[in-house]
Design a protein around this motif. Structure first.
Motif, PDB file in Angstrom:
ATOM      1  N   ARG A  95       0.831  -1.216   0.000  1.00 21.85           N
ATOM      2  CA  ARG A  95       0.000   0.000   0.000  1.00 21.85           C
ATOM      3  C   ARG A  95       0.862   1.261   0.000  1.00 21.85           C
ATOM      4  N   LYS A 102       7.083   1.177   6.626  1.00 23.01           N
ATOM      5  CA  LYS A 102       7.713   1.033   7.939  1.00 23.01           C
ATOM      6  C   LYS A 102       8.458  -0.283   8.006  1.00 23.01           C
ATOM      7  N   ARG A 156      -8.258  -9.619   5.866  1.00 21.28           N
ATOM      8  CA  ARG A 156      -7.591  -8.339   6.125  1.00 21.28           C
ATOM      9  C   ARG A 156      -8.624  -7.221   6.261  1.00 21.28           C
ATOM     10  N   ASP A 157      -8.201  -6.068   6.765  1.00 21.93           N
ATOM     11  CA  ASP A 157      -9.199  -5.047   7.096  1.00 21.93           C
ATOM     12  C   ASP A 157      -9.650  -4.196   5.904  1.00 21.93           C
ATOM     13  N   ASN A 163      -5.103  -2.739   2.044  1.00 17.18           N
ATOM     14  CA  ASN A 163      -4.169  -3.534   2.842  1.00 17.18           C
ATOM     15  C   ASN A 163      -4.145  -4.994   2.414  1.00 17.18           C
ATOM     16  N   ASP A 186     -13.811  -6.793  15.169  1.00 16.52           N
ATOM     17  CA  ASP A 186     -12.639  -6.181  15.775  1.00 16.52           C
ATOM     18  C   ASP A 186     -12.807  -4.654  15.760  1.00 16.52           C
ATOM     19  N   ARG A 198     -10.522  -1.824  14.360  1.00 20.66           N
ATOM     20  CA  ARG A 198     -10.505  -1.419  12.939  1.00 20.66           C
ATOM     21  C   ARG A 198     -11.043   0.002  12.755  1.00 20.66           C
ATOM     22  N   ARG A 250      -8.116   2.096  13.338  1.00 20.99           N
ATOM     23  CA  ARG A 250      -7.191   1.930  12.212  1.00 20.99           C
ATOM     24  C   ARG A 250      -7.683   2.742  11.013  1.00 20.99           C
ATOM     25  N   ARG A 260      -6.659   6.278  11.724  1.00 20.43           N
ATOM     26  CA  ARG A 260      -5.204   6.467  11.651  1.00 20.43           C
ATOM     27  C   ARG A 260      -4.696   6.344  10.214  1.00 20.43           C
ATOM     28  N   LYS A 268      -2.899   9.178   8.097  1.00 23.09           N
ATOM     29  CA  LYS A 268      -1.488   8.973   7.765  1.00 23.09           C
ATOM     30  C   LYS A 268      -1.261   8.949   6.250  1.00 23.09           C
ATOM     31  N   LYS A 304       0.288   4.049  18.375  1.00 26.88           N
ATOM     32  CA  LYS A 304       0.539   4.064  16.929  1.00 26.88           C
ATOM     33  C   LYS A 304       0.041   5.371  16.317  1.00 26.88           C
TER      34      LYS A 304
HETATM   35  P1  ATP Z   1       1.389   0.424   9.447  1.00 29.02           P
HETATM   36  O1  ATP Z   1       1.845   1.324   8.382  1.00 29.02           O
HETATM   37  O2  ATP Z   1       0.912   1.129  10.643  1.00 29.02           O
HETATM   38  O3  ATP Z   1       2.315  -0.703   9.776  1.00 29.02           O
HETATM   39  P2  ATP Z   1      -0.211  -1.705   8.476  1.00 29.02           P
HETATM   40  O4  ATP Z   1      -1.441  -1.734   7.632  1.00 29.02           O
HETATM   41  O5  ATP Z   1       1.014  -2.352   7.928  1.00 29.02           O
HETATM   42  O6  ATP Z   1       0.060  -0.205   8.843  1.00 29.02           O
HETATM   43  P3  ATP Z   1       0.021  -3.563  10.628  1.00 29.02           P
HETATM   44  O7  ATP Z   1      -0.552  -3.495  12.001  1.00 29.02           O
HETATM   45  O8  ATP Z   1       1.467  -3.650  10.417  1.00 29.02           O
HETATM   46  O9  ATP Z   1      -0.586  -2.310   9.861  1.00 29.02           O
HETATM   47  O10 ATP Z   1      -0.723  -4.790   9.928  1.00 29.02           O
HETATM   48  C1  ATP Z   1      -0.239  -5.439   8.759  1.00 29.02           C
HETATM   49  C2  ATP Z   1      -1.412  -5.943   7.931  1.00 29.02           C
HETATM   50  O11 ATP Z   1      -2.201  -6.861   8.689  1.00 29.02           O
HETATM   51  C3  ATP Z   1      -2.388  -4.863   7.503  1.00 29.02           C
HETATM   52  O12 ATP Z   1      -1.963  -4.229   6.315  1.00 29.02           O
HETATM   53  C4  ATP Z   1      -3.659  -5.643   7.295  1.00 29.02           C
HETATM   54  O13 ATP Z   1      -3.638  -6.326   6.063  1.00 29.02           O
HETATM   55  C5  ATP Z   1      -3.588  -6.686   8.398  1.00 29.02           C
HETATM   56  N1  ATP Z   1      -4.252  -6.240   9.633  1.00 29.02           N
HETATM   57  C6  ATP Z   1      -3.713  -5.551  10.663  1.00 29.02           C
HETATM   58  N2  ATP Z   1      -4.613  -5.314  11.639  1.00 29.02           N
HETATM   59  C7  ATP Z   1      -5.755  -5.867  11.228  1.00 29.02           C
HETATM   60  C8  ATP Z   1      -7.075  -5.977  11.785  1.00 29.02           C
HETATM   61  N3  ATP Z   1      -7.354  -5.430  12.963  1.00 29.02           N
HETATM   62  N4  ATP Z   1      -8.011  -6.643  11.065  1.00 29.02           N
HETATM   63  C9  ATP Z   1      -7.717  -7.194   9.871  1.00 29.02           C
HETATM   64  N5  ATP Z   1      -6.525  -7.120   9.301  1.00 29.02           N
HETATM   65  C10 ATP Z   1      -5.542  -6.470   9.945  1.00 29.02           C
END
Ligand code: ATP
Ligand code: MG
Length: 446
Positions: free
Chosen positions: A63, A72, A147-148, A152, A191, A194, A197, A200, A204, A238
């Motif tokens: 993404r 990150k 995934r959310d 992502n 959850d 979300r 998230r 955020r 972001k 976060k």
């Molecule tokens: P960041 O830039 O903050 O790391 P991120 O999307 O990578 O954002 P992470 O917490 O590292 O967030 O999660 C990695 C991946 O796991 C997400 O991109 C998403 O696909 C999945 N994920 C994370 N949290 C959830 C959730 N609560 N429900 C469903 N999928 C999730």
């Protein structure tokens, strides 16, 4: 003839193709080259693919690259089981009890590798629909569905430079939309984090929440009460450390998500005197992050609670307590009070207290005291903190400017700058009891 051939090949490579239920986006369309994948993540996908498994870079990294942002970290998803992953990489270990992941080390870099998972139909949920476990292995398509957000749920193959997209996430990213996968009501119930998230990530990434994704948040926000406190603190941290904390807070306010969300955030929002100071602290944190400078959670917590400490301290001083001992009492009282609600980890206490305590010593600008203060290991953090106090008009700007100069100037100039002995130290007087005033500061002796 050759031109015609090239044209055909080129046209074909610009088209998406379908593999199973995935739309496969070619490099010619998305333009993210394999060179943008970290060394470790490439080694992991190469190693797993050479051993006959599927392996992709997934989630936030894909993404972020599509949005031209620096990821990150790089996570990898595969159809290999944790044991199989471990067999491929010598320097790896299986972690986690509930859902087992593998950490693979390449020098400094640590790559998190997860086996595809699915959301199981019979998954246990609590009475509000919150998922209690979701730890079954699954296939790639199921892994995308659990995934959310659509953005992502993209899988990048560094070998072919293709992106696998099951939920139109590529189009959403291109259109600047953050959209939850599936029925928003169900997904937030599964959850509730979300919802945070959503706030955020849209802040972001600078992208809009899809209206249907945003709509149910107002009615479901009370579900956040059931989320374990440690996980909430994690998510709030976060946000505060996202580099876009100011936007996150503004967005939370707009969605009325901040009330009762977490006492820590209530503390931030509901302090009239401290609001300016705290928003400056967050802005400063965002700026530091954008310059790749480090930020410490302890500094941020110290800022968030400062006006509470100040208010208790001023109350005690007004009752006649000595300023220094009043500060110790105020710090302990505020920390004890917050501990009950906030879950700020104890490990930050020492640094927070140091930063707070050093504030009093900036007032003392005579004799050896300023020299001793400069030698304090926490001087830099305390000075940054002082500058925030100046910028929020809590203390006179002159004090910040004085210390800014004193730190870096010659010995001769320092001697000129020092104030006569006794200056800056207010004689202690017993004062009659009066109402505490958080904006008032009292000058203090060492
Ligand atoms: P960041 O830039 O903050 O790391 P991120 O999307 O990578 O954002 P992470 O917490 O590292 O967030 O999660 C990695 C991946 O796991 C997400 O991109 C998403 O696909 C999945 N994920 C994370 N949290 C959830 C959730 N609560 N429900 C469903 N999928 C999730
Ligand atoms: Mg991530």
């Amino acid at each position: 003839m050759i031109k015609k051939f090239l044209k055909r090949v080129f046209r074909r490579s610009e088209k998406t193709k379908k593999i199973g239920n995935a739309q496969v986006i070619p490099f010619a369309l998305h333009s993210v080259p394999r060179e943008q994948i970290s060394y470790g993540a490439k080694r992991v996908t190469d190693g797993l693919q050479a051993a006959g498994f599927k392996a992709f870079v997934v989630g936030g990294a894909v993404r972020d690259l599509l949005l031209s942002k620096k990821p990150k970290d790089f996570d990898v998803a595969t159809d290999a089981t944790p044991e199989e992953i471990k067999q491929v990489f010598r320097r790896s270990r299986i972690i986690g009890r509930r859902f087992r992941l593998v950490h693979v080390m390449f020098g400094e870099e640590l790559v998190e590798v997860a086996t595809f998972r699915c959301m199981i139909e019979t998954a246990q949920t609590d009475e509000n629909g919150r998922l209690l476990r979701d730890n079954e292995f699954g296939d790639q398509e199921q892994d995308a569905a659990r995934r959310d957000f659509t953005a992502n749920a993209l899988f990048y193959d560094p070998t072919t430079q293709e992106i696998y997209d099951y939920h139109r996430g590529y189009a959403d990213i291109r259109d600047g939309i953050l959209r939850i996968i599936g029925d928003p009501l169900v997904r937030y119930r599964e959850d509730p984090v979300r919802m945070l998230r959503a706030v955020r990530l849209s802040a972001k990434l600078g992208i809009q929440l899809d209206p249907a994704t945003a709509a149910p948040i107002a009615q479901l926000k009370s579900l956040l009460d059931n989320v374990p406190e440690a996980r909430m603190l994690d998510e709030v941290l976060k946000m505060l450390l996202s580099g876009h904390s100011v936007e996150c807070i503004q967005q939370l306010r707009k969605m009325e998500l901040h009330h009762g969300l977490l006492p820590l955030l209530d503390v931030i929002m509901e302090q009239p005197t401290g609001e300016k100071f705290i928003m400056l602290a967050l802005k400063n944190t965002d700026e530091r992050l954008s310059q790749d400078k480090s930020v410490s959670p302890a500094f941020l917590f110290a800022a968030l609670l400062w006006h509470e400490v100040l208010s208790v301290w001023n109350g005690l001083v007004a009752q006649g307590e000595r300023p220094v001992s009043a500060m110790f009492t105020a710090m302990d009282e505020v920390l004890a009070r917050q501990k009950k609600k906030l879950a700020i980890p104890h490990r930050h206490d020492a640094v927070m207290k140091e930063i707070w305590l050093l504030q009093q010593r900036f007032e003392q600008r005579s004799g050896q005291r300023p020299y001793r203060l400069l030698e304090q290991p926490r001087f830099r953090a305390a000075f940054d903190f002082l500058l925030l106090r100046c910028a929020s008009n809590e203390v006179d700007n002159e004090l910040g400017l004085w210390w800014d100069e004193f730190q870096d100037t010659s010995e001769t100039r320092r001697q000129e700058m020092l104030q006569p002995e006794g200056a800056g130290v207010k004689k202690r007087r017993r004062k009659p009891r009066k109402k505490p005033d958080a904006t008032q500061t009292v000058q203090v002796a060492e």
